[in-house]
Design a protein around this motif. Structure first.
Motif, mmCIF file in Angstrom:
data_model
loop_
_atom_site.group_PDB
_atom_site.id
_atom_site.type_symbol
_atom_site.label_atom_id
_atom_site.label_comp_id
_atom_site.label_asym_id
_atom_site.label_seq_id
_atom_site.Cartn_x
_atom_site.Cartn_y
_atom_site.Cartn_z
ATOM 1 N N ASN A 86 -9.168 20.573 13.915
ATOM 2 C CA ASN A 86 -9.059 19.101 13.404
ATOM 3 C C ASN A 86 -10.031 17.927 14.221
ATOM 4 O OD1 ASN A 86 -5.827 18.930 13.557
ATOM 5 N ND2 ASN A 86 -6.900 17.503 12.265
ATOM 6 N N ILE A 87 -10.674 18.705 15.481
ATOM 7 C CA ILE A 87 -12.017 18.653 16.329
ATOM 8 C C ILE A 87 -13.520 18.998 15.207
ATOM 9 C CG2 ILE A 87 -13.375 18.869 18.296
ATOM 10 C CD1 ILE A 87 -10.712 20.114 19.799
ATOM 11 N N LEU A 88 -13.432 19.677 15.117
ATOM 12 C CA LEU A 88 -14.458 19.919 13.945
ATOM 13 C C LEU A 88 -14.195 18.683 12.741
ATOM 14 C CD1 LEU A 88 -14.922 23.619 14.203
ATOM 15 C CD2 LEU A 88 -16.212 21.976 15.820
ATOM 16 N N LEU A 89 -13.827 18.406 11.843
ATOM 17 C CA LEU A 89 -13.268 17.549 11.442
ATOM 18 C C LEU A 89 -13.361 16.742 11.794
ATOM 19 C CD1 LEU A 89 -10.142 19.303 9.544
ATOM 20 C CD2 LEU A 89 -12.764 19.518 8.526
ATOM 21 N N THR A 90 -13.165 16.205 12.638
ATOM 22 C CA THR A 90 -13.499 14.821 13.267
ATOM 23 C C THR A 90 -15.083 15.174 13.362
ATOM 24 O OG1 THR A 90 -11.446 14.270 13.881
ATOM 25 C CG2 THR A 90 -13.180 13.185 15.213
ATOM 26 N N GLY A 91 -15.248 15.390 14.363
ATOM 27 C CA GLY A 91 -17.237 15.716 14.058
ATOM 28 C C GLY A 91 -17.887 15.829 12.970
ATOM 29 N N GLN A 92 -17.670 16.349 12.245
ATOM 30 C CA GLN A 92 -18.157 15.407 10.403
ATOM 31 C C GLN A 92 -17.750 15.016 10.314
ATOM 32 O OE1 GLN A 92 -16.795 18.616 7.407
ATOM 33 N NE2 GLN A 92 -16.033 20.201 8.353
ATOM 34 N N LEU A 93 -16.672 14.200 9.949
ATOM 35 C CA LEU A 93 -17.007 12.392 9.571
ATOM 36 C C LEU A 93 -17.233 11.656 10.163
ATOM 37 C CD1 LEU A 93 -14.518 10.540 11.075
ATOM 38 C CD2 LEU A 93 -12.594 12.349 10.057
#
Length: 661
Positions: free
Chosen positions: A145-152
């Protein structure tokens, strides 16, 4: 051409603040209407985290499409199409469809084996205990979730800054701010409503690009003209690794490698990202199959048709020798919007990308808050939490993670980390979670020790393979080398393969014999088991009576108890039939999209003009069908409820009394 400043910083702030606050106001208004005129009150924990498990198939499909359509989807699909040709956007779409349809089986088995669960981590805790195994998978889920948050945040902020020149730090803070406002008030139903608005606008911009590129643009205006210019581009700017350097071929070595990365990395995303599971929890058991299958099929034209129109248009417009070529593929979508429609195109794209970010961010806020509440707070801090306490922690988690979103966006910017690098890193680090999660929720033989070992060993092997391959190929280990296709492929493949072998071999040699009836009876609202909770299908009225009666089981002296929701609207036998249908559907879709069509397309070195025209027409037809499913469908299936709400509002406003719809 490395930046595209066609709008002012003021335009950027106006869109982010004005549109963000306006959208938040609309979502807050809709939440108020839902609270006042329906029986779905956001003051309920179940309503806040899972929309009372009442989502119907078309809205679920819309939510699935929205979950898969991040700002990164539009930006990355356009970038890989610019880099690899049309094979890039095809693999992006086909690989994503396969992942979504594969996840359908998870959603069905979650309903069948753990009908009361709020997160997939709860299933792991109930089956394997609240010790090391649960800690390991919680770490990996939150890491995803943290990496996906970083992406968005990274993708959204980069686009705003590249088009307007606004301050990157301000944008990273402003984007989460407006999302927190309406998510904290409206919960997951507000997320679903934002999904609908976001998806509708996505389809609108898709058609705008398609019509502009292939019908109205004076320099392009037809598939035939685009084809001729792409042929010129292949001579002046050939693509290495592609047959004849063409942009219109499936014979692309790097394109095929990218396709494999998409499939593996994407599977990691949908298996380890709680936002996908959240939609599975929110759906009715009877509609999970339809919703996810429709969502998977409806998603295909978004990266495919959008990038065919945007990225290939940009290539065609800069086909002549010596033209001003884009040097940063990550800016392909903004550059194409400006080239095709000028500042209005930039504004339109910026609005849609911003809404894509807010929709995804809202889903991430609810997902992470669910993990914090149901997998950290309740098991380890307050197992007898009341409704009031859980709601307080949920809201605090939404606000806290919103602040963290801003921090992580700024941190990745300062580190010089790109959207593409984060996309590959997600699979490298957490592809190892896919096999054990699948084994745990689907099979009774899953061996606890082997699955946990597989996840840990796969994690280590993936990182080693990723770094070693970067060193071997490029001679140095840095952000650039580790972002290469082959290092990312090695990391993704090593993680999922090693993990799968550990899970499969251990479960074969020392199989468990888990009784899923234990999990079906489990009260996921406390740490206790509900012995009398039924799991067979019952009607809605009966369900209300059952839940009301069972509340007595979870009563706590501290206050109002949490509801018990381990009851489905269809029986276990029907869910197993749905599971078998999803297996066959997934296999068929994978064969057609990832084997049969690529094999046929690769049978010719380069597409002919008629072949390219067929490609464009098929993308357009598929886009129309998808629009019917995810835009018209949710309105049509809720037409009676919408009419009842309108009547209730009229009655309330006219002073005739409040009646719930």
């Amino acid at each position: 051409m490395s930046e595209i400043l066609v709008l002012s910083p003021g335009d950027g702030y106006a869109i982010v603040c004005g549109l963000g606050l306006g959208f938040a106001a609309i979502m807050i208004l809709l939440s108020f209407v839902t609270n006042r005129y329906t029986n779905f009150a956001v003051s309920s924990t179940e309503e806040f985290s899972s929309a009372s498990r009442s989502v119907r198939p078309a809205l679920l499909a819309c939510g699935v499409v929205s979950a898969a359509t991040w700002a990164a989807t539009l930006l990355n699909s356009a970038a890989v199409t610019f880099t690899y040709g049309l094979v890039g956007c095809y693999w992006y779409g086909a690989g994503s469809v396969s992942q979504i349809m594969l996840f359908t089986q998870n959603a069905i088995m979650l309903k069948r084996n753990a009908p009361g669960a709020h997160t997939f981590l709860e299933v792991i805790r109930v089956r394997w205990g609240a010790g090391l195994s649960h800690h390991v998978f919680t770490f990996m889920a939150l890491g995803t979730n943290i990496l996906l948050t970083g992406q968005l945040i990274t993708g959204g902020a980069d686009t705003v800054v590249s088009l307007t020149g606004a301050n990157i730090y301000a944008i990273c803070v402003l984007i989460p701010f407006t999302v927190v406002l309406y998510t904290a008030i409206g919960g997951f139903r507000a997320t679903l409503l934002s999904d609908f608005v976001h998806t509708s606008l996505i389809m609108a911009i898709l058609f705008a690009f398609m019509f502009c590129t292939f019908a109205t643009n004076p320099d392009l205006g037809s598939p035939s003209k685009v084809y001729e210019l792409l042929s010129v581009a292949a001579q002046n700017y050939p693509l290495a690794g592609n047959a004849q350097g063409s942009y219109m071929t499936f014979r692309s070595t790097d394109g095929l490698v990218f396709g494999i990365i998409v499939i593996i990395s994407g599977i990691t995303t949908v298996f380890a990202d709680q936002t996908y599971w959240q939609r599975g929890v929110a759906s009715k058991a009877s509609t999970a199959l339809k919703g996810y299958l429709l969502g998977g099929v409806a998603f295909m034209p978004i990266p495919w048709a959008f990038s065919t129109a945007a990225a290939l248009a940009l290539v065609a417009l800069s086909a002549s020798a010596g033209s001003d070529r884009l040097t940063n593929p990550g800016l392909t979508a903004p550059a194409a919007a400006v080239a095709l429609m000028g500042s209005s195109g930039a504004t339109l794209l910026l609005i849609v990308l911003f809404l894509a970010v807010t929709s995804a961010a809202s889903a991430e806020l609810v997902a992470v808050s669910s993990i914090i509440v149901y997998d950290i707070y309740m098991p380890y801090i307050n197992p007898r939490a009341t409704e009031k306490q859980v709601l307080w922690i949920t809201h605090a988690s939404v606000v806290g993670y919103g602040v963290f979103m801003a921090i992580i966006g700024i941190a990745f910017y300062e580190a010089g980390i790109s959207l593409g690098w984060l996309y590959g890193l997600t699979g490298c680090m957490f592809s190892c979670i896919v096999p054990p999660v699948g084994f745990c929720i689907r099979t009774k033989i899953a061996n606890k020790v082997g699955c946990v070992t597989g996840a840990c060993l796969g994690f280590v092997c993936a990182i080693v393979a990723w770094i070693v391959t970067a060193k071997q190929y490029y001679g140095v280990v840095n952000v650039t080398s580790t972002g290469g296709s082959y290092p990312q492929l090695a990391g993704n493949a090593a993680g999922i393969i090693i993990s799968f072998l550990c899970c499969a071999i251990s479960s074969w040699l020392a199989p468990d014999n888990y009784d899923f009836d234990i999990m079906r009876r489990h009260n996921f609202s406390t740490t206790e088991e509900v012995k009398a909770a039924p799991t067979s299908a019952i009607g809605d009225e009966d369900l209300k009576d059952v839940v009301a009666a069972e509340k007595a089981i979870a009563v706590d002296a501290q206050g109002e108890p949490l509801p018990i929701n381990n009851v489905n609207d269809v029986d276990e036998a029907q869910l197993y039939k749905d599971f078998k249908v999803s297996v066959w559907s997934t296999g068929l879709a994978f064969f057609i999209l990832c084997i049969f069509i690529p094999a046929i397309a690769a049978s010719v070195p380069v597409f002919s003009k008629s072949g390219f025209t067929f490609w464009v027409v098929l993308a357009f037809i598929w886009a129309v069908a998808s629009t019917v499913v995810v835009v018209v469908g949710p309105v049509w299936e809720s037409r009676k409820e919408l009419a009842a709400i309108c009547r209730a509002i009229i009655r309330d406003v006219s002073g005739k009394g409040l009646v719930k719809a």
